[in-house]
Each structure stands twice: as C-alpha cells, then as structure tokens.
Design a protein around this motif. Structure first.
Motif, PDB file in Angstrom:
ATOM      1  N   GLY A 107      -4.592 -19.440  -9.732  1.00 45.05           N
ATOM      2  CA  GLY A 107      -3.684 -20.129  -8.820  1.00 45.05           C
ATOM      3  C   GLY A 107      -2.451 -20.683  -9.494  1.00 45.05           C
ATOM      4  O   GLY A 107      -1.492 -21.075  -8.817  1.00 45.05           O
ATOM      5  N   ASN A 108      -2.457 -20.731 -10.836  1.00 47.65           N
ATOM      6  CA  ASN A 108      -1.304 -21.284 -11.550  1.00 47.65           C
ATOM      7  C   ASN A 108      -0.284 -20.223 -11.939  1.00 47.65           C
ATOM      8  O   ASN A 108       0.676 -20.503 -12.658  1.00 47.65           O
ATOM      9  CB  ASN A 108      -1.762 -22.047 -12.797  1.00 47.65           C
ATOM     10  N   VAL A 109      -0.515 -19.005 -11.484  1.00 45.81           N
ATOM     11  CA  VAL A 109       0.497 -17.950 -11.557  1.00 45.81           C
ATOM     12  C   VAL A 109       0.698 -17.428 -10.143  1.00 45.81           C
ATOM     13  O   VAL A 109      -0.264 -17.044  -9.473  1.00 45.81           O
ATOM     14  CB  VAL A 109       0.084 -16.795 -12.489  1.00 45.81           C
ATOM     15  N   ILE A 110       1.932 -17.436  -9.680  1.00 46.99           N
ATOM     16  CA  ILE A 110       2.254 -16.974  -8.334  1.00 46.99           C
ATOM     17  C   ILE A 110       3.267 -15.843  -8.451  1.00 46.99           C
ATOM     18  O   ILE A 110       4.381 -16.036  -8.946  1.00 46.99           O
ATOM     19  CB  ILE A 110       2.842 -18.104  -7.477  1.00 46.99           C
ATOM     20  N   ALA A 111       2.871 -14.669  -8.007  1.00 46.93           N
ATOM     21  CA  ALA A 111       3.775 -13.521  -8.057  1.00 46.93           C
ATOM     22  C   ALA A 111       4.878 -13.682  -7.032  1.00 46.93           C
ATOM     23  O   ALA A 111       4.644 -14.131  -5.905  1.00 46.93           O
ATOM     24  CB  ALA A 111       3.006 -12.232  -7.799  1.00 46.93           C
ATOM     25  N   VAL A 112       6.101 -13.325  -7.421  1.00 45.48           N
ATOM     26  CA  VAL A 112       7.244 -13.374  -6.525  1.00 45.48           C
ATOM     27  C   VAL A 112       7.753 -11.944  -6.366  1.00 45.48           C
ATOM     28  O   VAL A 112       8.206 -11.334  -7.336  1.00 45.48           O
ATOM     29  CB  VAL A 112       8.372 -14.273  -7.079  1.00 45.48           C
ATOM     30  N   GLN A 165       0.818  -1.214   0.000  1.00 42.80           N
ATOM     31  CA  GLN A 165       0.000   0.000   0.000  1.00 42.80           C
ATOM     32  C   GLN A 165       0.852   1.265   0.000  1.00 42.80           C
ATOM     33  O   GLN A 165       0.422   2.309  -0.499  1.00 42.80           O
ATOM     34  CB  GLN A 165      -0.937  -0.018   1.209  1.00 42.80           C
ATOM     35  N   LEU A 166       2.075   1.155   0.552  1.00 45.33           N
ATOM     36  CA  LEU A 166       2.977   2.311   0.574  1.00 45.33           C
ATOM     37  C   LEU A 166       3.801   2.423  -0.710  1.00 45.33           C
ATOM     38  O   LEU A 166       4.580   3.368  -0.866  1.00 45.33           O
ATOM     39  CB  LEU A 166       3.920   2.218   1.780  1.00 45.33           C
ATOM     40  N   GLY A 167       3.646   1.453  -1.613  1.00 42.70           N
ATOM     41  CA  GLY A 167       4.422   1.472  -2.843  1.00 42.70           C
ATOM     42  C   GLY A 167       5.858   1.027  -2.669  1.00 42.70           C
ATOM     43  O   GLY A 167       6.723   1.353  -3.480  1.00 42.70           O
ATOM     44  N   CYS A 168       6.129   0.278  -1.595  1.00 42.61           N
ATOM     45  CA  CYS A 168       7.495  -0.178  -1.301  1.00 42.61           C
ATOM     46  C   CYS A 168       7.656  -1.670  -1.586  1.00 42.61           C
ATOM     47  O   CYS A 168       8.447  -2.350  -0.939  1.00 42.61           O
ATOM     48  CB  CYS A 168       7.843   0.112   0.155  1.00 42.61           C
ATOM     49  N   PHE A 169       6.888  -2.157  -2.524  1.00 49.78           N
ATOM     50  CA  PHE A 169       6.914  -3.584  -2.846  1.00 49.78           C
ATOM     51  C   PHE A 169       7.029  -3.732  -4.356  1.00 49.78           C
ATOM     52  O   PHE A 169       6.363  -3.011  -5.113  1.00 49.78           O
ATOM     53  CB  PHE A 169       5.630  -4.259  -2.343  1.00 49.78           C
ATOM     54  N   ALA A 170       7.868  -4.642  -4.803  1.00 52.90           N
ATOM     55  CA  ALA A 170       8.073  -4.831  -6.238  1.00 52.90           C
ATOM     56  C   ALA A 170       7.954  -6.303  -6.603  1.00 52.90           C
ATOM     57  O   ALA A 170       8.560  -7.162  -5.964  1.00 52.90           O
ATOM     58  CB  ALA A 170       9.440  -4.308  -6.651  1.00 52.90           C
ATOM     59  N   ILE A 171       7.151  -6.595  -7.628  1.00 54.16           N
ATOM     60  CA  ILE A 171       7.066  -7.950  -8.183  1.00 54.16           C
ATOM     61  C   ILE A 171       8.177  -8.077  -9.218  1.00 54.16           C
ATOM     62  O   ILE A 171       8.178  -7.395 -10.240  1.00 54.16           O
ATOM     63  CB  ILE A 171       5.694  -8.203  -8.823  1.00 54.16           C
ATOM     64  N   GLN A 172       9.153  -8.942  -8.919  1.00 54.97           N
ATOM     65  CA  GLN A 172      10.330  -9.106  -9.769  1.00 54.97           C
ATOM     66  C   GLN A 172      10.156 -10.212 -10.807  1.00 54.97           C
ATOM     67  O   GLN A 172      10.797 -10.199 -11.853  1.00 54.97           O
ATOM     68  CB  GLN A 172      11.561  -9.424  -8.900  1.00 54.97           C
ATOM     69  N   SER A 173       9.306 -11.183 -10.473  1.00 61.75           N
ATOM     70  CA  SER A 173       9.108 -12.333 -11.365  1.00 61.75           C
ATOM     71  C   SER A 173       7.815 -13.024 -10.973  1.00 61.75           C
ATOM     72  O   SER A 173       7.137 -12.618 -10.018  1.00 61.75           O
ATOM     73  CB  SER A 173      10.293 -13.304 -11.247  1.00 61.75           C
ATOM     74  N   TYR A 174       7.477 -14.089 -11.704  1.00 58.63           N
ATOM     75  CA  TYR A 174       6.331 -14.889 -11.292  1.00 58.63           C
ATOM     76  C   TYR A 174       6.578 -16.344 -11.655  1.00 58.63           C
ATOM     77  O   TYR A 174       7.375 -16.670 -12.550  1.00 58.63           O
ATOM     78  CB  TYR A 174       5.022 -14.382 -11.918  1.00 58.63           C
ATOM     79  N   LEU A 175       5.903 -17.221 -10.914  1.00 64.55           N
ATOM     80  CA  LEU A 175       5.997 -18.655 -11.156  1.00 64.55           C
ATOM     81  C   LEU A 175       4.800 -19.083 -11.986  1.00 64.55           C
ATOM     82  O   LEU A 175       3.649 -18.773 -11.644  1.00 64.55           O
ATOM     83  CB  LEU A 175       6.018 -19.427  -9.841  1.00 64.55           C
ATOM     84  N   LEU A 176       5.063 -19.792 -13.051  1.00 65.26           N
ATOM     85  CA  LEU A 176       4.017 -20.279 -13.950  1.00 65.26           C
ATOM     86  C   LEU A 176       3.942 -21.795 -13.815  1.00 65.26           C
ATOM     87  O   LEU A 176       4.927 -22.499 -14.053  1.00 65.26           O
ATOM     88  CB  LEU A 176       4.333 -19.872 -15.393  1.00 65.26           C
ATOM     89  N   LEU A 186      12.703  -7.795   6.221  1.00 61.13           N
ATOM     90  CA  LEU A 186      12.287  -8.891   5.344  1.00 61.13           C
ATOM     91  C   LEU A 186      13.271  -9.087   4.195  1.00 61.13           C
ATOM     92  O   LEU A 186      12.947  -9.693   3.190  1.00 61.13           O
ATOM     93  CB  LEU A 186      10.887  -8.621   4.791  1.00 61.13           C
ATOM     94  N   TYR A 187      14.486  -8.566   4.361  1.00 54.97           N
ATOM     95  CA  TYR A 187      15.449  -8.578   3.257  1.00 54.97           C
ATOM     96  C   TYR A 187      15.794  -9.976   2.790  1.00 54.97           C
ATOM     97  O   TYR A 187      16.174 -10.181   1.641  1.00 54.97           O
ATOM     98  CB  TYR A 187      16.737  -7.858   3.670  1.00 54.97           C
ATOM     99  N   ASP A 188      15.707 -10.956   3.663  1.00 54.99           N
ATOM    100  CA  ASP A 188      16.145 -12.303   3.305  1.00 54.99           C
ATOM    101  C   ASP A 188      15.006 -13.175   2.811  1.00 54.99           C
ATOM    102  O   ASP A 188      15.147 -14.377   2.698  1.00 54.99           O
ATOM    103  CB  ASP A 188      16.810 -12.970   4.515  1.00 54.99           C
ATOM    104  N   ARG A 189      13.855 -12.586   2.516  1.00 54.58           N
ATOM    105  CA  ARG A 189      12.711 -13.388   2.101  1.00 54.58           C
ATOM    106  C   ARG A 189      12.124 -12.884   0.790  1.00 54.58           C
ATOM    107  O   ARG A 189      12.043 -11.692   0.560  1.00 54.58           O
ATOM    108  CB  ARG A 189      11.611 -13.355   3.163  1.00 54.58           C
ATOM    109  N   ASP A 190      11.714 -13.820  -0.043  1.00 54.27           N
ATOM    110  CA  ASP A 190      10.847 -13.481  -1.161  1.00 54.27           C
ATOM    111  C   ASP A 190       9.407 -13.586  -0.661  1.00 54.27           C
ATOM    112  O   ASP A 190       9.137 -14.185   0.375  1.00 54.27           O
ATOM    113  CB  ASP A 190      11.044 -14.449  -2.329  1.00 54.27           C
ATOM    114  N   VAL A 191       8.490 -13.002  -1.400  1.00 49.47           N
ATOM    115  CA  VAL A 191       7.077 -13.053  -1.024  1.00 49.47           C
ATOM    116  C   VAL A 191       6.288 -13.670  -2.166  1.00 49.47           C
ATOM    117  O   VAL A 191       6.418 -13.251  -3.317  1.00 49.47           O
ATOM    118  CB  VAL A 191       6.541 -11.639  -0.725  1.00 49.47           C
ATOM    119  N   LEU A 192       5.493 -14.683  -1.850  1.00 46.24           N
ATOM    120  CA  LEU A 192       4.658 -15.336  -2.850  1.00 46.24           C
ATOM    121  C   LEU A 192       3.218 -14.908  -2.657  1.00 46.24           C
ATOM    122  O   LEU A 192       2.712 -14.906  -1.531  1.00 46.24           O
ATOM    123  CB  LEU A 192       4.746 -16.861  -2.722  1.00 46.24           C
ATOM    124  N   ILE A 193       2.554 -14.561  -3.750  1.00 41.30           N
ATOM    125  CA  ILE A 193       1.149 -14.193  -3.680  1.00 41.30           C
ATOM    126  C   ILE A 193       0.379 -15.025  -4.692  1.00 41.30           C
ATOM    127  O   ILE A 193       0.627 -14.952  -5.892  1.00 41.30           O
ATOM    128  CB  ILE A 193       0.942 -12.687  -3.952  1.00 41.30           C
TER     129      ILE A 193
END
Length: 261
Positions: free
Chosen positions: A83-88, A24-35, A96-103
């Motif tokens: 569900g077959n695309v997961i944002a990373v 919500q603060l705009g401090c998050f970036a989707i770098q890739s996604y899992l297909l 949270l520097y050492d974690r990726d985030v899956l959505i």
C-alpha cells in the motif's frame, strides 16, 4: 524524485471497468509511482512523505495480476509495506485523457481510482469546468476566501462550448440566519432594498436569502479573478452597506454564470 501532494477521488464503476479493460488490451502505461515513507525527522509535519518517482521507461502491464505483481516488486525494492507504493498510470482512451489513474495494491476498492489533476489558481475556468465537478471548483475558490464569503459555480460544462461566451459574476445572495434576528423578513427586505438591487427574497430553512443583482457583472477567467473580485471589489462594499443598515451576521454567496454574447 519529487515530493508531491495529489488529490485523489474514488473512481466510478464505469471508470474502473474501462481502465481495467484498457490494461487488458495493453493500452495502459504506468508512467511513475508514488512512494510513501516515514519522515526521517519524527518531530516534523507531515509524519509521512509522498514522493513521485518518474520511470525512465513506462511499464505497460498486460493484466491486473501483472499490475499487482509489478507494484509488489516496487514495494520490495524500497522495503515498504503493501500500500505504500501507488502506481500512477495513463489510459490510452481519449475519454480519460484528463485523468491519471492510481492503483493501490493494499486497497482493492481503490483499484483503478482516478486522480484528478490539481486545480491551479491561474487555470482557465472554462478548462476547470470541463475537468472538475462544480463543488471541487467552489472548494478551491473557497480555500482563498474569508468564511463569510462563498461562491456558487452556476456555469456548467457544454459540449461543444459556444464560441462567443464569457464567465461573469452578475448576482450574489445575502444570507441571514433567522434565529439570530429580531425583525421580520419584510423589515429586512425593506432595509436591504434601500441599499441593494434585490431581485427576490425568501426564507429557506433557517436562513433568509436575498438574491441581488450586482451593479456591474464583473468578468472572470481564473480562480484568482474570482478571489480578487470577492475580496477587493464586491465584498467590502456589500459589507459596508449592510453595516449602514445596522445588519450584522450576514454571509454572502457570489454566483458565477455564463454570459452569451
């Protein structure tokens, strides 16, 4: 595109709240996604392939709704089910520097699930202790070991780490199932004490446990160091000495501790 296998875990409630706030603060970036797609060869294993698609330009969502819409668009582009695309993505927060985030759009309970980086066999154990729970490190080491061996990661994360310290393996436990034995704990203690430096012994549940000191506490730096010491150094010698006393059916748990210099 790159075929990948990532180990995910459910995010803690506080992690979810932080990540959603970062979006919500705009401090998050989707770098890739899992297909996730069906394997074109139906007789092959696995039946589904998980491919990581790296974005040429990261996508910065401004809300959770925006994030879900973006994932929905990717599902339509690739012609896959929800569900077959997961944002990373990555959070801009240092905690949270050492974690990726899956959505995952089809599983709201996994919204903002944290995905730990995989454990490499040659990673520093000190770094792994900072990034993973002890049980996860133990499981990684165990994946290389015979079932008769196990490890206990007694070293815990410290902030900051003292400058002068090392990890080493000074102790191990010999574990014997009570029900399969025909002699007493005292008799086993006598036999094992003839071969090992026993510091203490007790019966816990259905196991007799003998806590022993190693002749030399071997230093370890990586997962492979631990595996080598268990399989090539300590393990065979301990088993040979147990056999010398006619003791069978034992398992051995090796302890990893911190040595303060």
């Amino acid at each position: 595109m790159l075929n990948v296998s990532l180990k995910a875990r459910a995010a803690q409630p506080l992690e979810k709240a932080i990540i959603i706030n970062q979006i919500q603060l705009g401090c998050f970036a989707i770098q890739s996604y899992l297909l996730i797609q069906a394997n074109p060869s139906p007789t092959s294993t696995p039946q589904y392939l998980k491919t990581q698609v790296i974005l040429s330009v990261p996508y910065n969502p401004v809300s959770m709704e925006d994030t879900m819409n973006y994932i929905s668009q990717l599902e339509k582009i690739h012609g896959v089910k929800p569900g077959n695309v997961i944002a990373v993505g990555e959070s801009g927060l240092s905690d949270l520097y050492d974690r990726d985030v899956l959505i995952n759009r089809s599983q709201p309970e996994m919204l903002a699930a944290a995905c730990e980086q995989s454990i490499d066999d040659e990673d520093s154990l000190f770094e792994l202790i900072e990034r993973f729970e002890p049980g996860e490190i133990e499981a990684k080491i165990q994946s290389h070991l015979s079932p008769i061996y196990s490890v206990s990661m007694n070293a815990k994360k410290e902030t900051p780490w003292p400058l002068k310290q090392l990890l080493f393996m000074p102790h191990y436990e010999i574990l014997l199932p009570v029900q399969s034995q025909t002699v007493s704990l005292e008799d086993f203690s006598s036999r094992i004490s003839q071969e090992f430096d026993v510091l203490s012994s007790e019966t816990v549940g259905d196991q007799m446990r003998f806590y022993c000191a190693a002749e030399e506490g071997q230093y370890v730096s990586t997962v492979l160091d631990v595996v080598y010491i268990v399989h090539k150094m300590y393990g065979p010698d301990i088993r040979l000495r147990l056999a010398h006393q006619g003791i069978i059916g034992a398992s051995i748990c090796f302890h990893i501790d911190v040595l303060y210099c």
